[in-house]
Design a protein around this motif. Structure first.
Motif, mmCIF file in Angstrom:
data_model
loop_
_atom_site.group_PDB
_atom_site.id
_atom_site.type_symbol
_atom_site.label_atom_id
_atom_site.label_comp_id
_atom_site.label_asym_id
_atom_site.label_seq_id
_atom_site.Cartn_x
_atom_site.Cartn_y
_atom_site.Cartn_z
ATOM 1 N N ALA A 132 43.596 35.540 46.604
ATOM 2 C CA ALA A 132 42.534 34.660 46.098
ATOM 3 C C ALA A 132 42.910 34.033 44.755
ATOM 4 O O ALA A 132 42.144 33.228 44.215
ATOM 5 N N GLY A 133 44.070 34.425 44.201
ATOM 6 C CA GLY A 133 44.566 33.775 42.997
ATOM 7 C C GLY A 133 44.339 34.531 41.702
ATOM 8 O O GLY A 133 44.541 33.979 40.613
ATOM 9 N N TYR A 134 43.961 35.810 41.789
ATOM 10 C CA TYR A 134 43.659 36.572 40.572
ATOM 11 C C TYR A 134 44.909 37.236 39.998
ATOM 12 O O TYR A 134 45.713 37.832 40.734
ATOM 13 N N GLY A 135 45.038 37.149 38.666
ATOM 14 C CA GLY A 135 45.911 38.065 37.948
ATOM 15 C C GLY A 135 45.112 39.331 37.711
ATOM 16 O O GLY A 135 43.909 39.272 37.441
ATOM 17 N N ILE A 136 45.748 40.490 37.837
ATOM 18 C CA ILE A 136 44.992 41.732 37.728
ATOM 19 C C ILE A 136 45.620 42.704 36.725
ATOM 20 O O ILE A 136 46.826 42.713 36.497
ATOM 21 N N THR A 137 44.758 43.473 36.140
ATOM 22 C CA THR A 137 45.111 44.600 35.279
ATOM 23 C C THR A 137 44.425 45.821 35.853
ATOM 24 O O THR A 137 43.246 45.751 36.226
ATOM 25 N N SER A 138 45.135 46.926 35.943
ATOM 26 C CA SER A 138 44.494 48.165 36.392
ATOM 27 C C SER A 138 44.836 49.292 35.436
ATOM 28 O O SER A 138 45.958 49.351 34.909
ATOM 29 N N LYS A 139 43.874 50.162 35.203
ATOM 30 C CA LYS A 139 44.109 51.271 34.275
ATOM 31 C C LYS A 139 43.114 52.391 34.546
ATOM 32 O O LYS A 139 41.931 52.129 34.796
ATOM 33 N N VAL A 140 43.587 53.622 34.483
ATOM 34 C CA VAL A 140 42.703 54.780 34.470
ATOM 35 C C VAL A 140 42.341 55.057 33.017
ATOM 36 O O VAL A 140 43.221 55.255 32.177
ATOM 37 N N LEU A 141 41.049 55.035 32.728
ATOM 38 C CA LEU A 141 40.574 55.252 31.365
ATOM 39 C C LEU A 141 39.936 56.623 31.241
ATOM 40 O O LEU A 141 39.156 57.039 32.115
ATOM 41 N N ASP A 142 40.255 57.323 30.162
ATOM 42 C CA ASP A 142 39.613 58.581 29.811
ATOM 43 C C ASP A 142 38.392 58.231 28.964
ATOM 44 O O ASP A 142 38.528 57.724 27.847
ATOM 45 N N ALA A 143 37.215 58.492 29.505
ATOM 46 C CA ALA A 143 35.975 58.085 28.822
ATOM 47 C C ALA A 143 35.886 58.651 27.408
ATOM 48 O O ALA A 143 35.317 58.018 26.519
ATOM 49 N N SER A 144 36.471 59.831 27.186
ATOM 50 C CA SER A 144 36.360 60.468 25.874
ATOM 51 C C SER A 144 37.140 59.711 24.797
ATOM 52 O O SER A 144 36.974 59.973 23.614
ATOM 53 N N ARG A 145 37.982 58.779 25.195
ATOM 54 C CA ARG A 145 38.699 57.931 24.236
ATOM 55 C C ARG A 145 38.097 56.511 24.179
ATOM 56 O O ARG A 145 38.671 55.606 23.575
ATOM 57 N N CYS A 146 36.941 56.374 24.842
ATOM 58 C CA CYS A 146 36.263 55.069 24.895
ATOM 59 C C CYS A 146 34.822 55.167 24.397
ATOM 60 O O CYS A 146 33.964 54.383 24.798
#
Length: 297
Positions: A132-146
């Motif tokens: 569909a034309g998207y550039g993507i970023t993926s990441k597992v985030l640790d909520a305790s650092r957010c």
């Protein structure tokens, strides 16, 4: 103003976080009555009961012209907590991708459990986004650092129709806190206890925690301390030392819902809704990273 639609909205953790960051939530969709009732109590914009597999879904959403669609397709089939069979819930990940590809908002955010990365459904969804034309970023985030006082890992896939792959990697990484947030960091002494009980998935795991560490993942189950509980060697205190279970409302604080956020329904239902929610401050973290990227132009 960034016009936003929340799909699979639950009780509104993602909506609340993005709204806090300044996004304009136009409307939200879910099929779970209990979550919808809570959502309606806490937001001024509409929430609709809708099976997003319905044939008319894409036509309905196309007319809204959102700048961004956010959502967490139900993830129980991927969860380490339960059945890993790939079923209808897993197919909703593909449905989410199909909706994004058909509507083509400039941005999308898909949230899920961290171990979706090991599942064959993810490459299928990514293929739909890429075509569909998207550039993507993926990441597992640790909520305790957010900004969340909880050890909770969640997977985020973020798409931008005009970007290259990995466009948000640096911002997502560099804004993380070096220190994990503890309950004391977030709530101070307001729990009026140093130690608390959180029912474990199995008795091979500890169940007594200190406020001076991040909470374990808030699940949809909140049981009292069993009579005759045997201390685990990693417990932070003995049950006899004034240890208690957390209330439903206290658990919502650990999910970083604000004090004024209202929960309705039976205790069992409220616990399930809270446990299934995206932590508000985690969603807000992702939203602010998107804003920072936009500001860099």
């Amino acid at each position: 103003m960034i016009n936003t639609i929340d799909l699979f909205c639950g009780c509104g953790g993602m909506s609340c976080g993005f709204q806090n960051a300044g996004f304009n939530i136009m409307e939200a969709y879910d099929i779970w009555d209990a979550a919808i009732k809570i959502y309606e109590k806490n937001f001024k914009h509409p929430v609709y009961k809708k099976d997003l597999n319905d044939d008319d879904t894409i036509e309905i959403l196309k007319g809204k012209k959102p700048d961004i669609i956010i959502g967490g397709p139900p993830c129980q089939d991927f969860s380490i907590a339960g059945n890993r069979k790939m079923g209808e819930r897993a197919n909703l990940t593909i449905r989410y991708a199909q909706i994004i590809a058909a509507i083509k908002p400039k941005w999308f955010v898909m949230e899920n459990v961290y171990n979706i990365e090991r599942m064959p459904i993810l490459p299928e969804a990514i293929k739909i986004f890429k075509e569909a034309g998207y550039g993507i970023t993926s990441k597992v985030l640790d909520a305790s650092r957010c900004g969340v006082p909880q050890k909770r890992k969640r997977f985020f896939l973020i798409g931008n129709i005009e970007a290259q792959d990995g466009f948000l990697d640096e911002i997502l990484e560099t804004n993380l806190s070096e220190k994990q947030m503890t309950l004391y960091d977030y709530l101070g002494d307001s729990l009026q206890t140093e130690f608390y009980y959180m029912h474990p998935r199995s008795y091979n795991r500890r169940a007594v925690f200190s406020i001076y560490e991040p909470s374990a993942t808030i699940r949809g189950v909140n049981r009292p301390i069993p009579s005759g509980y045997q201390r685990h060697n990693a417990d932070k205190a003995d049950i006899s030392e004034g240890v208690r279970s957390l209330t439903t409302k206290e658990r919502s604080y650990i999910q970083t819902f604000p004090e004024e956020f209202e929960f309705v329904g039976s205790k069992t239902v409220m616990e399930q809704v809270i446990g299934n929610a995206v932590p508000v401050k985690l969603a807000e973290y992702v939203a602010n990273c998107i804003l920072e990227y936009k500001e860099r132009g």
